[in-house]
Design an enzyme around this catalytic site. Structure first.
Site, PDB file in Angstrom:
ATOM      1  N   LYS A 176      19.422 -39.148  59.717  1.00 57.30           N
ATOM      2  CA  LYS A 176      19.473 -40.618  59.769  1.00 57.30           C
ATOM      3  C   LYS A 176      18.321 -41.156  60.614  1.00 57.30           C
ATOM      4  CE  LYS A 176      22.359 -44.347  61.695  1.00 57.30           C
ATOM      5  NZ  LYS A 176      23.602 -44.635  62.457  1.00 57.30           N
ATOM      6  N   ARG A 180      25.609 -44.450  57.037  1.00 55.18           N
ATOM      7  CA  ARG A 180      26.156 -43.685  55.919  1.00 55.18           C
ATOM      8  C   ARG A 180      25.561 -44.129  54.588  1.00 55.18           C
ATOM      9  NH1 ARG A 180      32.027 -45.394  57.703  1.00 55.18           N
ATOM     10  NH2 ARG A 180      30.835 -45.314  59.656  1.00 55.18           N
ATOM     11  N   ASP A 215      19.178 -50.419  65.485  1.00 49.81           N
ATOM     12  CA  ASP A 215      20.412 -50.857  64.831  1.00 49.81           C
ATOM     13  C   ASP A 215      21.020 -52.027  65.583  1.00 49.81           C
ATOM     14  OD1 ASP A 215      22.657 -51.112  63.305  1.00 49.81           O
ATOM     15  OD2 ASP A 215      23.705 -49.410  64.205  1.00 49.81           O
ATOM     16  N   GLU A 271      25.822 -48.858  58.552  1.00 50.27           N
ATOM     17  CA  GLU A 271      24.632 -48.738  57.703  1.00 50.27           C
ATOM     18  C   GLU A 271      24.134 -47.312  57.557  1.00 50.27           C
ATOM     19  OE1 GLU A 271      23.041 -47.733  61.336  1.00 50.27           O
ATOM     20  OE2 GLU A 271      24.437 -49.388  60.947  1.00 50.27           O
ATOM     21  N   LYS A 324      26.088 -56.237  66.683  1.00 46.95           N
ATOM     22  CA  LYS A 324      26.657 -55.535  67.831  1.00 46.95           C
ATOM     23  C   LYS A 324      26.682 -56.462  69.045  1.00 46.95           C
ATOM     24  CE  LYS A 324      24.946 -50.909  66.589  1.00 46.95           C
ATOM     25  NZ  LYS A 324      26.235 -50.204  66.417  1.00 46.95           N
TER      26      LYS A 324
END
Length: 481
Positions: free
Chosen positions: A247, A332, A252, A330, A259
């Site tokens: 990944k 996965r 993120d 995101e 978040k």
């Protein structure tokens, strides 16, 4: 990185500091084998001096004793080993702690009779420092490390492994304004080319042609478009073919499901791709007789007017459709595309690793890698982790979790309505993209990839390089089998 060489035990030690090991136990502090010459130069009173200084021998304890001219080496550094053991990780951690404590010394000798591989790895990992963005970095004078024994092959292997871990640390520690999909791809591609690997980089146009809907969907909210990097190592007479998938979310934010905590370390969300890239380069340097391909999807997950939305439906590279229930799940999505592409090469086994879920931290804490997947491959990876000193734990993928991934409008949704067992649910989602007959394993390194606390043993604050040694050890196991 400092140089490593062997110091003959018949020659006098020329160093600014010498490292010795000490054990703890019912009989009190004991000097570890290898300290005899140092003890002799101090008239046999080293243990007495260490006890007077409060040394107990517990792990991660460092005690410094100046020799006051009684020895050619001005400083003795005693590192705690705990109770007597032969496990290489004990020596790796102890030596790492010692080298962190003597970074201002130019020449260090390690007077420890222990397996040379773990000793050298611990020294090189413990002496790591990331100072690229310091305008006035702290002085790190360390240039030379000597050890009392070891073959050239042992020293080379340890150095290759340490370099791979430290390269991963560098990538994870690089701030996201400098490390984004395009620059991440450039750095990984350059590393791969230097290692003699075949390199392919897909930009956003190539990703559209290839219908990588997961990668494109996650990356569409950023001004920095996504990438997919492919690295291939093809040795002659390869015995097996291992696919690695990592990944590579360079930052993120959570997307529109923004978040609210821990944003300061979301630059580490590309730790899986960094580890996979480093591991395949190390495998090439070690000339392992196993073919390896690394598929590294890279994107930046940002909120904007062009971001993908909850309730969007993405068509993945495999052709399956996924309803987005949460834009912060995101990883996965890009991994599903990466796995589908990796499968086109027909591998014998697949290992994917990722900083995938906060649930990993809840379940296993910040140091323990969660390993899921097909049982035989899962157990192979866990055993490999144990051999090389990384902490990993086998976890199940219960079939009943699959029902929560059903969607009313698509083949799947990326998260269920209930959040229980989130680490396992993420693994179960990825399992949907892996053939039932393929040995595969998923490593969740969300906590282990980044150390938010203070430095310990050979582990610095920030990027740790988690998973690199496990991937190398897994490849070695496949090569041997």
């Amino acid at each position: 990185m400092p140089t490593i060489s062997v110091q003959s035990p018949t020659k006098p030690v020329r160093a600014d500091a010498v490292v010795v090991g000490v054990f703890s136990g019912p009989g009190g502090l004991q000097l570890a084998p290898g300290a005899e010459a140092v003890d002799g130069s101090l008239g046999g009173r080293l243990r007495e001096a260490l006890v007077a200084a409060g040394a107990s021998g517990r792990p991660d304890e460092i005690t410094k004793i100046p020799t006051l001219g009684l020895s050619d080496v001005p400083l003795v550094v005693a590192t705690g080993l705990g109770e007597r053991t032969e496990h290489g990780e004990t020596f790796r951690r102890a030596v790492g702690a010692a080298l962190r404590a003597v970074s201002s010394k130019a020449r260090v000798h390690i007077a420890l009779d222990a397996p040379v591989g773990p000793v050298v790895e611990g020294a090189l990992l413990g002496s790591y420092a990331f100072t690229e963005y310091k305008s006035a970095p702290a002085a790190t004078a360390l240039r030379t490390i000597t050890v009392p024994g070891g073959s050239r092959a042992e020293l080379t292997r340890a150095r290759v492994i340490a370099e791979a871990v430290n390269f991963t640390r560098d990538l994870v520690n690089t701030p996201p304004n400098d490390l984004y999909p395009a620059t991440f791809a450039e750095r990984v591609a350059a590393r791969g080319a230097k290692a003699g690997l075949e390199v392919e980089v897909l930009d956003e146009r190539a990703l559209k042609r290839g219908r990588f809907g997961g990668i494109l969907g996650v990356g569409q909210g950023s001004t920095r478009p996504p990438r997919l990097v492919r690295l291939s190592y093809r040795p002659a007479r390869a015995r097996r073919h291992l696919a690695l998938v990592g990944k590579g979310i360079t930052f993120d934010s959570g997307g529109l499901n923004l978040k609210t905590v821990n944003l300061t370390w979301m630059k580490s969300d590309m730790g899986g791709a960094a580890a996979a890239a480093s591991a395949i380069c190390a495998a090439a340097a070690l000339k392992l007789p196993v073919r390896i391909t690394a598929t590294l999807p890279m994107a930046e997950n940002m909120p904007s007017g062009s971001s993908y939305r909850p309730s969007d439906v993405l068509t993945m590279h495999s052709g399956r459709t996924v309803e987005v229930a949460d834009t912060d799940a995101e990883g996965r999505l890009i991994l599903a595309d990466g796995i589908s592409r990796a499968l086109q090469d027909g591998p014998d086994a697949l290992v994917e690793l990722s900083t995938l879920t906060g649930a990993q931290l809840v379940a296993l804490g910040p140091r323990l890698i969660g390993v899921m997947g097909e049982e035989s491959m899962r157990d192979t990876v866990v055993a490999a982790a144990g051999e090389c000193g990384e902490d990993a734990w086998p976890m199940p993928l219960p079939e009943h979790l699959r029902a929560g991934l059903d969607s009313a409008v698509a083949d799947l949704q990326n998260v269920p309505g209930e959040r229980w067992g989130g680490m396992l649910v993420a693994g179960r989602f990825l399992q949907e993209f892996v053939p039932a007959d393929l040995p595969w394993a998923h490593l969740d390194i969300a906590g282990p990839a980044y150390n938010n606390g203070g430095p310990r043993d050979y582990t610095p604050k920030g990027g740790t390089g988690a998973g690199v040694r496990t991937l190398i050890a897994t490849a070695e196991r496949l090569a041997a089998g």
